[in-house]
Scaffold this motif. Sequence first.
Motif, PDB file in Angstrom:
ATOM      1  N   ASP A 178     -63.137  22.586 -17.021  1.00 40.66           N
ATOM      2  CA  ASP A 178     -62.621  23.957 -16.963  1.00 40.66           C
ATOM      3  C   ASP A 178     -61.207  24.015 -16.400  1.00 40.66           C
ATOM      4  OD1 ASP A 178     -65.009  24.894 -17.981  1.00 40.66           O
ATOM      5  OD2 ASP A 178     -65.876  25.323 -16.006  1.00 40.66           O
ATOM      6  N   GLU A 179     -60.899  23.124 -15.459  1.00 39.45           N
ATOM      7  CA  GLU A 179     -59.623  23.205 -14.750  1.00 39.45           C
ATOM      8  C   GLU A 179     -58.506  22.370 -15.369  1.00 39.45           C
ATOM      9  OE1 GLU A 179     -58.847  25.180 -12.280  1.00 39.45           O
ATOM     10  OE2 GLU A 179     -60.857  26.042 -12.227  1.00 39.45           O
ATOM     11  N   THR A 180     -58.860  21.368 -16.149  1.00 34.18           N
ATOM     12  CA  THR A 180     -57.838  20.465 -16.679  1.00 34.18           C
ATOM     13  C   THR A 180     -56.826  21.199 -17.552  1.00 34.18           C
ATOM     14  OG1 THR A 180     -59.344  18.576 -16.642  1.00 34.18           O
ATOM     15  CG2 THR A 180     -57.432  18.396 -18.069  1.00 34.18           C
ATOM     16  N   THR A 181     -57.308  22.039 -18.427  1.00 30.91           N
ATOM     17  CA  THR A 181     -56.400  22.740 -19.350  1.00 30.91           C
ATOM     18  C   THR A 181     -55.385  23.605 -18.614  1.00 30.91           C
ATOM     19  OG1 THR A 181     -58.031  22.718 -21.133  1.00 30.91           O
ATOM     20  CG2 THR A 181     -56.268  24.346 -21.289  1.00 30.91           C
ATOM     21  N   PRO A 182     -55.804  24.500 -17.707  1.00 28.31           N
ATOM     22  CA  PRO A 182     -54.787  25.315 -17.020  1.00 28.31           C
ATOM     23  C   PRO A 182     -53.850  24.501 -16.127  1.00 28.31           C
ATOM     24  CG  PRO A 182     -56.977  25.730 -16.110  1.00 28.31           C
ATOM     25  CD  PRO A 182     -57.170  24.940 -17.348  1.00 28.31           C
ATOM     26  N   VAL A 183     -54.365  23.415 -15.500  1.00 28.94           N
ATOM     27  CA  VAL A 183     -53.512  22.599 -14.628  1.00 28.94           C
ATOM     28  C   VAL A 183     -52.455  21.873 -15.455  1.00 28.94           C
ATOM     29  CG1 VAL A 183     -53.457  20.578 -13.129  1.00 28.94           C
ATOM     30  CG2 VAL A 183     -55.202  22.326 -12.786  1.00 28.94           C
ATOM     31  N   LEU A 184     -52.885  21.224 -16.538  1.00 25.48           N
ATOM     32  CA  LEU A 184     -51.925  20.524 -17.387  1.00 25.48           C
ATOM     33  C   LEU A 184     -50.939  21.495 -18.027  1.00 25.48           C
ATOM     34  CD1 LEU A 184     -54.067  17.786 -19.207  1.00 25.48           C
ATOM     35  CD2 LEU A 184     -52.434  17.477 -17.357  1.00 25.48           C
ATOM     36  N   ASP A 185     -51.423  22.662 -18.379  1.00 25.30           N
ATOM     37  CA  ASP A 185     -50.539  23.658 -18.973  1.00 25.30           C
ATOM     38  C   ASP A 185     -49.479  24.103 -17.969  1.00 25.30           C
ATOM     39  OD1 ASP A 185     -49.908  25.567 -21.191  1.00 25.30           O
ATOM     40  OD2 ASP A 185     -50.386  27.027 -19.629  1.00 25.30           O
ATOM     41  N   ALA A 186     -49.897  24.308 -16.729  1.00 24.24           N
ATOM     42  CA  ALA A 186     -48.941  24.721 -15.697  1.00 24.24           C
ATOM     43  C   ALA A 186     -47.924  23.616 -15.414  1.00 24.24           C
ATOM     44  CB  ALA A 186     -49.688  25.104 -14.420  1.00 24.24           C
ATOM     45  N   LEU A 187     -48.414  22.375 -15.301  1.00 23.63           N
ATOM     46  CA  LEU A 187     -47.517  21.248 -15.031  1.00 23.63           C
ATOM     47  C   LEU A 187     -46.554  20.998 -16.190  1.00 23.63           C
ATOM     48  CD1 LEU A 187     -49.921  18.618 -13.402  1.00 23.63           C
ATOM     49  CD2 LEU A 187     -48.036  19.820 -12.289  1.00 23.63           C
ATOM     50  N   SER A 188     -47.014  21.234 -17.390  1.00 27.14           N
ATOM     51  CA  SER A 188     -46.211  20.904 -18.559  1.00 27.14           C
ATOM     52  C   SER A 188     -44.918  21.694 -18.645  1.00 27.14           C
ATOM     53  CB  SER A 188     -47.033  21.108 -19.839  1.00 27.14           C
ATOM     54  OG  SER A 188     -47.320  22.481 -20.028  1.00 27.14           O
ATOM     55  N   HIS A 189     -44.846  22.820 -17.928  1.00 26.31           N
ATOM     56  CA  HIS A 189     -43.639  23.641 -17.958  1.00 26.31           C
ATOM     57  C   HIS A 189     -42.659  23.298 -16.834  1.00 26.31           C
ATOM     58  CE1 HIS A 189     -46.557  25.998 -20.330  1.00 26.31           C
ATOM     59  NE2 HIS A 189     -45.496  26.370 -21.019  1.00 26.31           N
ATOM     60  N   ILE A 190     -43.053  22.394 -15.947  1.00 28.30           N
ATOM     61  CA  ILE A 190     -42.204  22.035 -14.807  1.00 28.30           C
ATOM     62  C   ILE A 190     -41.365  20.810 -15.167  1.00 28.30           C
ATOM     63  CG2 ILE A 190     -42.171  21.310 -12.391  1.00 28.30           C
ATOM     64  CD1 ILE A 190     -44.890  22.649 -12.057  1.00 28.30           C
ATOM     65  N   PRO A 191     -40.043  20.855 -15.007  1.00 28.15           N
ATOM     66  CA  PRO A 191     -39.212  19.660 -15.263  1.00 28.15           C
ATOM     67  C   PRO A 191     -39.542  18.559 -14.269  1.00 28.15           C
ATOM     68  CG  PRO A 191     -37.876  21.656 -15.232  1.00 28.15           C
ATOM     69  CD  PRO A 191     -39.232  22.034 -14.707  1.00 28.15           C
ATOM     70  N   LEU A 192     -39.384  17.322 -14.717  1.00 29.80           N
ATOM     71  CA  LEU A 192     -39.706  16.175 -13.872  1.00 29.80           C
ATOM     72  C   LEU A 192     -38.907  16.188 -12.579  1.00 29.80           C
ATOM     73  CD1 LEU A 192     -41.034  13.411 -13.363  1.00 29.80           C
ATOM     74  CD2 LEU A 192     -39.207  12.367 -14.734  1.00 29.80           C
ATOM     75  N   ASN A 193     -37.604  16.507 -12.657  1.00 30.80           N
ATOM     76  CA  ASN A 193     -36.774  16.433 -11.451  1.00 30.80           C
ATOM     77  C   ASN A 193     -37.065  17.540 -10.450  1.00 30.80           C
ATOM     78  OD1 ASN A 193     -35.526  18.596 -12.699  1.00 30.80           O
ATOM     79  ND2 ASN A 193     -33.789  17.382 -13.421  1.00 30.80           N
ATOM     80  N   GLN A 194     -37.857  18.553 -10.836  1.00 30.25           N
ATOM     81  CA  GLN A 194     -38.297  19.548  -9.861  1.00 30.25           C
ATOM     82  C   GLN A 194     -39.565  19.102  -9.150  1.00 30.25           C
ATOM     83  OE1 GLN A 194     -38.622  23.567 -11.279  1.00 30.25           O
ATOM     84  NE2 GLN A 194     -36.575  23.574 -12.196  1.00 30.25           N
ATOM     85  N   LEU A 195     -40.338  18.294  -9.834  1.00 28.77           N
ATOM     86  CA  LEU A 195     -41.569  17.785  -9.229  1.00 28.77           C
ATOM     87  C   LEU A 195     -41.285  16.616  -8.298  1.00 28.77           C
ATOM     88  CD1 LEU A 195     -44.685  18.178  -9.399  1.00 28.77           C
ATOM     89  CD2 LEU A 195     -44.695  16.348 -11.092  1.00 28.77           C
ATOM     90  N   LEU A 196     -40.351  15.736  -8.727  1.00 31.82           N
ATOM     91  CA  LEU A 196     -40.015  14.538  -7.954  1.00 31.82           C
ATOM     92  C   LEU A 196     -38.599  14.136  -8.310  1.00 31.82           C
ATOM     93  CD1 LEU A 196     -41.364  12.321  -6.085  1.00 31.82           C
ATOM     94  CD2 LEU A 196     -41.749  11.016  -8.193  1.00 31.82           C
ATOM     95  N   SER A 197     -37.738  13.959  -7.300  1.00 30.57           N
ATOM     96  CA  SER A 197     -36.350  13.598  -7.582  1.00 30.57           C
ATOM     97  C   SER A 197     -36.217  12.104  -7.852  1.00 30.57           C
ATOM     98  CB  SER A 197     -35.448  13.991  -6.411  1.00 30.57           C
ATOM     99  OG  SER A 197     -35.675  13.132  -5.303  1.00 30.57           O
ATOM    100  N   GLU A 198     -35.093  11.740  -8.463  1.00 35.83           N
ATOM    101  CA  GLU A 198     -34.818  10.332  -8.739  1.00 35.83           C
ATOM    102  C   GLU A 198     -34.774   9.527  -7.446  1.00 35.83           C
ATOM    103  OE1 GLU A 198     -31.195   7.686 -10.748  1.00 35.83           O
ATOM    104  OE2 GLU A 198     -31.468   9.778 -11.320  1.00 35.83           O
ATOM    105  N   GLU A 199     -34.156  10.085  -6.411  1.00 37.02           N
ATOM    106  CA  GLU A 199     -34.049   9.396  -5.121  1.00 37.02           C
ATOM    107  C   GLU A 199     -35.425   9.199  -4.491  1.00 37.02           C
ATOM    108  OE1 GLU A 199     -32.304  12.043  -6.028  1.00 37.02           O
ATOM    109  OE2 GLU A 199     -30.365  11.038  -6.376  1.00 37.02           O
ATOM    110  N   GLN A 200     -36.293  10.201  -4.618  1.00 40.52           N
ATOM    111  CA  GLN A 200     -37.640  10.086  -4.048  1.00 40.52           C
ATOM    112  C   GLN A 200     -38.440   8.982  -4.753  1.00 40.52           C
ATOM    113  OE1 GLN A 200     -38.655  14.261  -4.613  1.00 40.52           O
ATOM    114  NE2 GLN A 200     -38.956  14.496  -2.401  1.00 40.52           N
TER     115      GLN A 200
END
Length: 338
Positions: free
Chosen positions: A31-53
């Motif tokens: 039940d939760e996988t679809t909404p979680v992946l959908d929410a994550l899919s709209h977030i750019p990678l560099n907002q989730l984790l920076s290159e330096e991190q």
Amino acid sequence: MSELANELLELHVQHEMATLTPDNFLAWLSDETTPVLDALSHIPLNQLLSEEQLNQIIHDQVVSHPIPGAIAEIAGDAATFLFKSDPHLDSRLKDIMTAKQFQGFVSKILELETQRHQIIHQIIDLPVYRSLISNVVYKAITRYLYEDNMLSKHVPGVSSMLKMSRNVMNKAAPKISGAMEESVKTYISNNLSLFQQESKTYLMESLSSEDLESSIMDFWDEVEDKTLRELQEGMDSIDLSEFVVLGYEFWLEFRESDYFAHCYQSVVHFLYQRYGDEPLATLFEDLEITEETVIERAQRLAPQLLTTLSNSGLLEAVIRRRLASFYESDVFKHQLSA
């Protein structure tokens, strides 16, 4: 903690335990996988984790994280176990790689003509090659003089006379024989550069990619039916363990090198150049991370893991400790007394 707080904590713990049965957990995950992946899919990678991190994580976990010495021992013992196993020893080379696959690697390597010429130059310039060619030429000249020249072959008695003369000189006048051998060696030494250059020219001009590929594939035909037992003859488990230790010691130093730092930092930089400003959906698509793959992985691991943790009492203990901090908090006491 008050009696009511204890009762609520117990009810909450039992609720969570019921939720975390394998069937209920998988249903919740579905039940939760679809909404979680959908929410994550709209977030750019560099907002989730920076290159330096990400570089820092790699440095902490791969470069500076201590590696227990037991790792090398376990790896060595495991390699020895494999090395001695019958399925390994009875496997043939062609069971591991087909002739077509091997030929593909050979063909691709032979396409690197510039690198092949550089290797030929470097090998022929090595001292060991100079020693080899000197010895080969010396033996060829002396053998020709004493055994294989036209005179000794076609004139009766000459071959025997040459051999007898050599034996007489060796016994009666060793200095004369030695002087002749020294003369031959001096001639070879003076012409080594010519021999080397001729070797390079011959190898580069006479050995085409087709000739080399044909020769290598002939070698493959000779060994593809051999078992690993035959191929590793002369190498025992001690040798294998020593290679594992050498590899372990190499890795300990290599991971701290500037070159390795450049490697992983370059890869991370490339990753962020391609995906940094893109939504994670792009990365998920390229890596084939879908709702189905997430659930499929969970279905493999979750049931056994949850059952084992539950039966051992560890799961309930973890949940109870986690929830107790809330029921013991001032915020809960304040709300309970309000």
